[in-house]
Scaffold this motif. Structure first.
Motif, PDB file in Angstrom:
ATOM      1  N   THR A   7       0.530  -1.052  -0.352  1.00  0.00           N
ATOM      2  CA  THR A   7      -0.396  -0.037  -0.075  1.00  0.00           C
ATOM      3  C   THR A   7       0.564   1.448   0.135  1.00  0.00           C
ATOM      4  O   THR A   7       2.145   0.991   0.899  1.00  0.00           O
ATOM      5  N   GLU A   8       0.310   2.095  -0.958  1.00  0.00           N
ATOM      6  CA  GLU A   8       1.299   3.436  -1.194  1.00  0.00           C
ATOM      7  C   GLU A   8       0.954   4.224   0.932  1.00  0.00           C
ATOM      8  O   GLU A   8       1.986   5.037   0.684  1.00  0.00           O
ATOM      9  N   LEU A  94      -2.724  -4.765  -4.483  1.00  0.00           N
ATOM     10  CA  LEU A  94      -1.194  -3.555  -4.910  1.00  0.00           C
ATOM     11  C   LEU A  94      -2.695  -2.172  -4.284  1.00  0.00           C
ATOM     12  O   LEU A  94      -3.955  -2.021  -4.898  1.00  0.00           O
ATOM     13  N   PRO A  97      -1.944   1.396  -6.290  1.00  0.00           N
ATOM     14  CA  PRO A  97      -0.293   1.209  -6.864  1.00  0.00           C
ATOM     15  C   PRO A  97      -0.433   2.329  -7.940  1.00  0.00           C
ATOM     16  O   PRO A  97      -0.839   3.308  -8.903  1.00  0.00           O
ATOM     17  N   GLY A 101       3.563   0.419  -4.881  1.00  0.00           N
ATOM     18  CA  GLY A 101       2.756  -0.393  -5.990  1.00  0.00           C
ATOM     19  C   GLY A 101       3.266  -1.617  -7.240  1.00  0.00           C
ATOM     20  O   GLY A 101       3.219  -2.859  -7.438  1.00  0.00           O
ATOM     21  N   ALA A 117      -5.197  -5.736  -8.177  1.00  0.00           N
ATOM     22  CA  ALA A 117      -4.438  -3.821  -7.942  1.00  0.00           C
ATOM     23  C   ALA A 117      -6.116  -3.421  -7.941  1.00  0.00           C
ATOM     24  O   ALA A 117      -6.535  -3.342  -8.376  1.00  0.00           O
TER      25      ALA A 117
END
Length: 376
Positions: A7-8, A94, A97, A101, A117
């Protein structure tokens, strides 16, 4: 199932991506699965344990985004691939992403592990806002990242249409849940209301990041409306300008958890102004709190707000329309009560458990598809 969530953003960050990743990890644990989170390091560094996380968290070195230090961007690191390998992942999740990601996607591909995603951030909209160009390049980036996934999950009908229109393959709908126990109309706090609006004004609230793409300045007309008090919850780089643009507004800063739920329930109206929402979780939280919603008629709010039933949809970016909607609801307490009750009823079945089970179903479909492809 062994799942690695790349995860961002992740708590203590406060945003939609972080919150969704946290809820996903919690639900996987609750259902007997084994998740691992990979996320950018916080400002405190990589060595701090994530005591509140439901599962192990691997932190990747990161730097603050220039001009927006609350957002951190991961640096190149071998930890992503190492974490996926060491966890013996069955599937890689993801979350929005973009930088980290993409590394997760590459690692999954090299290791032959399927990837799902989750589309959560309108990068094209941000490109228009911050650089006044680059929308086509942003969509090329989105398409290249998501095309590598076995499945892309869109949070709203509008997002799904956008992804398909830009040739992103294998897209399905996966909405977001809301905590209908934490966010509850019964938390309405009259003492807090007297503190925020000592003159008995109608309280119009905004909750979210204070950043240019949110266009919170569109509430200026509400600030100039007699008998209305605007309350802003959140922080971000736009705060100094908004204190000037919204005279008389109350700025509470960042609030979370039960305190935030109490604030939500104490609003009379919730107004969201950003036009680039792929979903808009705060709209759901307001509805769960029994509060009528004003939101732009674009993106995620189109799935959430039933115009004339749970709130009012207005043209995006139209300050006059926002002001007029605020005035209409401020003048009619019975209408506010009816919209608020309808909103609560609409979201009561949208729990994180329900949507979490949908996600596990998507994982199962992807794994079954991989097995079929191998057998063929």
């Amino acid at each position: 199932m062994r799942v690695v969530i790349v995860t961002e953003s992740f708590p203590p960050d406060v945003n939609g991506v972080a919150h969704c990743a946290l809820q996903t990890a919690r639900h996987l644990v609750d259902r007997g699965h084994s998740p691992l989170v990979v996320a950018p390091a916080t400002a405190a560094g990589t060595g701090q344990p994530d005591a509140s996380a439901p599962c192990p968290v691997v932190r990747v070195p990161s730097l603050p985004l220039p001009g927006y230090p609350q957002v951190r961007v991961a640096l190149p690191s071998r930890r992503v691939a190492a974490a996926i390998t060491e966890h013996r992942a069955d599937i890689v999740h993801l979350a929005s992403p973009f930088v980290l990601g993409v590394r997760g996607m590459s690692a999954a591909a090299r290791l032959g592990i399927p990837a799902v995603a989750v589309y959560q951030t309108d990068l094209a909209g941000y490109a228009r806002t911050y650089v006044h160009a680059g929308e086509a390049a942003a969509w090329r980036r989105i398409r290249s990242v998501h095309a590598a996934a076995d499945l892309t999950l869109a949070p709203s009908s509008a997002s799904l249409r956008d992804l398909e229109a830009h040739a992103v393959p294998r897209v399905k709908l996966w909405p977001r849940g809301v905590d209908t126990v934490r966010f509850d109309p019964r938390l309405r706090d009259e003492a807090l209301r007297r503190e925020l609006a000592p003159g008995g004004e109608t309280i119009v609230g905004y909750v979210g990041r204070l950043a240019p793409e949110k266009h919170v300045e569109l509430l200026a007309g509400a600030c100039r409306t007699e008998g209305v008090r605007v309350v802003v919850v959140g922080d971000g780089p736009s705060l100094p300008g908004l204190t000037e643009a919204l005279p008389g507004a109350v700025f509470l800063g960042r609030r979370t958890g039960d305190e935030l739920a109490r604030i939500f329930a104490s609003f009379d109206v919730f107004a969201h102004t950003g036009p680039f929402e792929t979903f808009c979780q705060t709209v759901q939280e307001a509805m769960a709190s029994g509060v009528p919603v004003i939101a732009p008629a674009v993106g995620g709010p189109l799935d959430l707000v039933a115009h004339g039933h749970t709130g009012l949809l207005v043209p995006p970016g139209d300050a006059d329309a926002v002001r007029d909607a605020v005035r209409a609801l401020a003048a009619d307490p019975q209408l506010r009560a009816a919209y608020g009750a309808a909103g609560r009823a609409m979201v009561e079945g949208r729990t994180w458990a329900a949507v979490g089970d949908q996600l596990i179903g998507h994982y199962g479909d992807v794994l079954a598809g991989r097995r079929t492809a191998v057998a063929a």
